[in-house]
Design an enzyme around this catalytic site. Structure first.
Site, PDB file in Angstrom:
ATOM      1  N   ARG A 144       0.830  -1.215   0.000  1.00 21.33           N
ATOM      2  CA  ARG A 144       0.000   0.000   0.000  1.00 21.33           C
ATOM      3  C   ARG A 144       0.859   1.257   0.000  1.00 21.33           C
ATOM      4  O   ARG A 144       0.582   2.204  -0.740  1.00 21.33           O
ATOM      5  CB  ARG A 144      -0.954   0.010   1.199  1.00 21.33           C
ATOM      6  CG  ARG A 144      -2.085  -0.988   1.064  1.00 21.33           C
ATOM      7  CD  ARG A 144      -2.994  -0.969   2.273  1.00 21.33           C
ATOM      8  NE  ARG A 144      -2.210  -1.258   3.468  1.00 21.33           N
ATOM      9  CZ  ARG A 144      -2.538  -0.889   4.700  1.00 21.33           C
ATOM     10  NH1 ARG A 144      -3.633  -0.198   4.924  1.00 21.33           N
ATOM     11  NH2 ARG A 144      -1.783  -1.211   5.717  1.00 21.33           N
TER      12      ARG A 144
ATOM     13  N   ASN B  77      -6.208  -2.604   2.376  1.00 21.76           N
ATOM     14  CA  ASN B  77      -6.152  -4.053   2.542  1.00 21.76           C
ATOM     15  C   ASN B  77      -7.565  -4.601   2.684  1.00 21.76           C
ATOM     16  O   ASN B  77      -8.441  -3.935   3.242  1.00 21.76           O
ATOM     17  CB  ASN B  77      -5.375  -4.423   3.807  1.00 21.76           C
ATOM     18  CG  ASN B  77      -3.878  -4.295   3.638  1.00 21.76           C
ATOM     19  OD1 ASN B  77      -3.359  -4.280   2.534  1.00 21.76           O
ATOM     20  ND2 ASN B  77      -3.178  -4.203   4.760  1.00 21.76           N
TER      21      ASN B  77
END
Length: 98
Positions: free
Chosen positions: A27, A45
């Site tokens: 990320r 996520n």
């Protein structure tokens, strides 16, 4: 004409990335890459171990980001990337991690 000039054709895509993509900085690296490409949206996520993202920007930058997501950072092992266009009037202000 504004310096931002967001009225050029802006596309919005929902993306799902599967593989070893959590706990490896995926990320964070995605945010860095999106900022470099001047894209807007978010990355997060999911409980199943995958990562989802919403990408918004001009088609050439979206294409470059999708190409990058197919491998991600060197710490990740991407096995699948799926995406679909999600037309919307909503405009994200920046790209961020959720």
């Amino acid at each position: 004409m504004s310096g931002d000039d967001l009225d050029e054709r802006i596309e919005t895509y929902y993306v799902r990335v599967r593989g070893v993509v959590q706990g490896v900085g995926f990320r964070h690296a995605t945010v860095r890459e999106a900022h470099a490409l001047k894209l807007r949206g978010w990355v997060a996520n999911l409980d199943d171990g995958s990562v989802e993202a919403m990408l918004q920007g001009p088609a050439p930058q979206i294409d470059r980001m999708l190409a990058w997501l197919r491998h991600g950072p060197s710490t990740a092992h991407v096995t699948e990337v799926t995406f679909e266009e999600r037309p919307t009037d909503k405009r994200f202000e920046r790209f961020q991690q959720h």
